[in-house]
Scaffold this motif. Structure first.
Motif, PDB file in Angstrom:
ATOM      1  N   THR A  43       0.830  -1.204   0.000  1.00  0.00           N
ATOM      2  CA  THR A  43       0.000   0.000   0.000  1.00  0.00           C
ATOM      3  C   THR A  43       0.867   1.258   0.000  1.00  0.00           C
ATOM      4  OG1 THR A  43      -0.199  -0.080   2.431  1.00  0.00           O
ATOM      5  CG2 THR A  43      -1.957  -1.111   1.143  1.00  0.00           C
ATOM      6  N   ILE A  64     -13.208  -0.723  -4.176  1.00  0.00           N
ATOM      7  CA  ILE A  64     -11.767  -0.948  -4.100  1.00  0.00           C
ATOM      8  C   ILE A  64     -11.325  -1.674  -5.361  1.00  0.00           C
ATOM      9  CG2 ILE A  64      -9.887  -1.998  -2.794  1.00  0.00           C
ATOM     10  CD1 ILE A  64     -11.679  -1.913  -0.323  1.00  0.00           C
ATOM     11  N   ARG A  91      -8.956  -3.849  -7.843  1.00  0.00           N
ATOM     12  CA  ARG A  91      -8.013  -4.952  -7.641  1.00  0.00           C
ATOM     13  C   ARG A  91      -7.357  -5.334  -8.967  1.00  0.00           C
ATOM     14  NH1 ARG A  91      -7.141  -4.556  -2.308  1.00  0.00           N
ATOM     15  NH2 ARG A  91      -9.017  -4.947  -1.045  1.00  0.00           N
ATOM     16  N   THR A 142      -5.874  -0.685  -4.391  1.00  0.00           N
ATOM     17  CA  THR A 142      -6.054  -0.844  -2.950  1.00  0.00           C
ATOM     18  C   THR A 142      -6.931   0.275  -2.418  1.00  0.00           C
ATOM     19  OG1 THR A 142      -4.855  -1.262  -0.884  1.00  0.00           O
ATOM     20  CG2 THR A 142      -4.101   0.580  -2.197  1.00  0.00           C
ATOM     21  N   LEU A 143      -7.284   0.189  -1.143  1.00  0.00           N
ATOM     22  CA  LEU A 143      -7.892   1.300  -0.429  1.00  0.00           C
ATOM     23  C   LEU A 143      -6.752   2.052   0.235  1.00  0.00           C
ATOM     24  CD1 LEU A 143     -10.445   2.773   0.628  1.00  0.00           C
ATOM     25  CD2 LEU A 143     -10.359   1.256   2.614  1.00  0.00           C
ATOM     26  N   GLY A 170     -10.298   4.470  -2.792  1.00  0.00           N
ATOM     27  CA  GLY A 170      -9.692   3.496  -3.659  1.00  0.00           C
ATOM     28  C   GLY A 170      -8.757   4.159  -4.660  1.00  0.00           C
TER      29      GLY A 170
END
Length: 365
Positions: free
Chosen positions: A234, A297, A299, A319-320, A327
């Protein structure tokens, strides 16, 4: 049926003792998280944390012809390096894609270190050796090296007490070799994958436990914590850093991935002619960043749509964002849809979720 035995880093016992949630990653048993991804992410942004990144690969290139070999296999200009300087680069393949992205360290004249991605160690080693017509000595030293990444705004304060080396004045993408925590010949690198200040520390495996204990003891008053690979992902995504296997791979060119700045056509490298033609003609797709405007979110693998719900690209990372609380993601889209401010839609569970193309990094440092 036999289960493949996972490799373990020299810090494996520490991860288990600290309650790390262990998963398979690139053939290793690695900690994905300890207290939680968001908590660990924020520790790096505001304080200090430690990643075990010993699964990364280290390839030594030494002797006469070492520079010539590196110049041939990488896109950046290694002739600009001086002892103590690091260069981000990539290795193109013979079809216009990427074997890997990597860091090139110049130790001294005719002595270089390539730091490569964990999942690509053998592939990279084979690729380098096949193109070694220059007489250089190519050695895989990955299994003898332990590596910790100490990241966050408090990293200099904590680590400076463990060495006489002036860490405060080290510039980004430089390194030095000296004594650290009473360990000899430690390579200390002002690098990381988080967008925060920090260092990567390379030691022989026999010093790994001592290094871990010394760093955590030095940082206890600053709240130092171990950090897992999920937060590493992240953190790098908020900075718009590419991850091999997601955002770049054997079929993506450095120009499509926005890595033209490390692609130097002033020298001859593997398949440079193809990339030169691509540069002149222009790419048809580009790696872009996007932010979700509605709830959702993104992906890896999700489709990117235009207003007519036609597929114009694919999400490579998503990702968040713990920092932005929304997001975010990266993906390849057709050039005509790559302009910042363009509205697109991410297909999340067969529902078009509105997003907007933005310049990376997502957070400004």
């Amino acid at each position: 049926m036999t289960t493949k035995k996972l490799k373990k880093t020299a810090f494996n016992a520490m991860h288990h003792a600290l309650g790390g949630k262990m998963v398979e990653y690139a053939g290793y048993e690695m900690p994905v998280q300890y207290k939680g991804v968001t908590h660990e992410h924020e520790m790096i942004r505001r304080g200090i944390g430690v990643f075990d990144v010993s699964h990364m690969g280290e390839i030594s290139i030494q002797g006469k012809g070492s520079l010539e070999l590196i110049q041939k296999i990488t896109t950046n200009d290694a002739s600009k390096l001086y002892p103590g300087k690091i260069q981000y680069s990539c290795m193109p393949n013979d079809t216009g894609g990427l074997v890997d992205d990597l860091l090139v360290y110049k130790i001294s004249k005719n002595d270089y270190l390539l730091v490569v991605n964990a999942s690509n160690i053998q592939k990279d080693l084979d690729w380098v050796k096949r193109r070694n017509s220059f007489g250089a000595e190519v050695t895989n030293i990955s299994d003898s090296v332990s590596l910790l990444a100490v990241q966050g705004p408090k990293s200099v304060k904590v680590l400076q007490g463990l060495t006489d080396i002036n860490l405060r004045d080290m510039e980004s993408y430089t390194f030095t070799i000296g004594e650290f925590a009473h360990i000899p010949n430690v390579l200390i690198s002002a690098t990381g994958y988080t967008g925060e200040s920090g260092f990567e520390i390379y030691v022989e495996n026999k010093y790994a436990a001592h290094l871990w204990e010394a760093i955590f003891d030095a940082g206890k008053d600053e709240g130092i914590e171990p950090i897992g690979l999920a937060a590493r992902d992240t953190l790098r995504l908020e900075m718009g850093y590419c991850l091999y296997g997601n955002d770049i791979n054997d079929s993506t060119s450095p120009l499509e991935a926005g890595l033209g700045w490390i692609t130097k056509f002033s020298k001859d490298f593997v398949y440079s002619g193809f990339l030169q033609i691509q540069k002149e003609k222009g790419v048809t797709k580009k790696l872009v960043g996007f932010e979700i405007e509605d709830k959702g979110i993104p992906r890896h693998g999700y489709e990117i749509w235009d207003h007519n719900h036609q597929i114009i690209g694919t999400v490579t990372s998503g990702t968040l964002s713990p920092t932005l609380k929304k997001g975010i993601g990266m993906g390849y889209v057709s050039v005509e849809n790559a302009k910042p401010g363009s509205e697109v839609f991410i297909n999340i569970r067969n529902k078009p979720v509105k997003a907007v193309i933005v310049k990376t990094p997502f957070i400004k440092k």
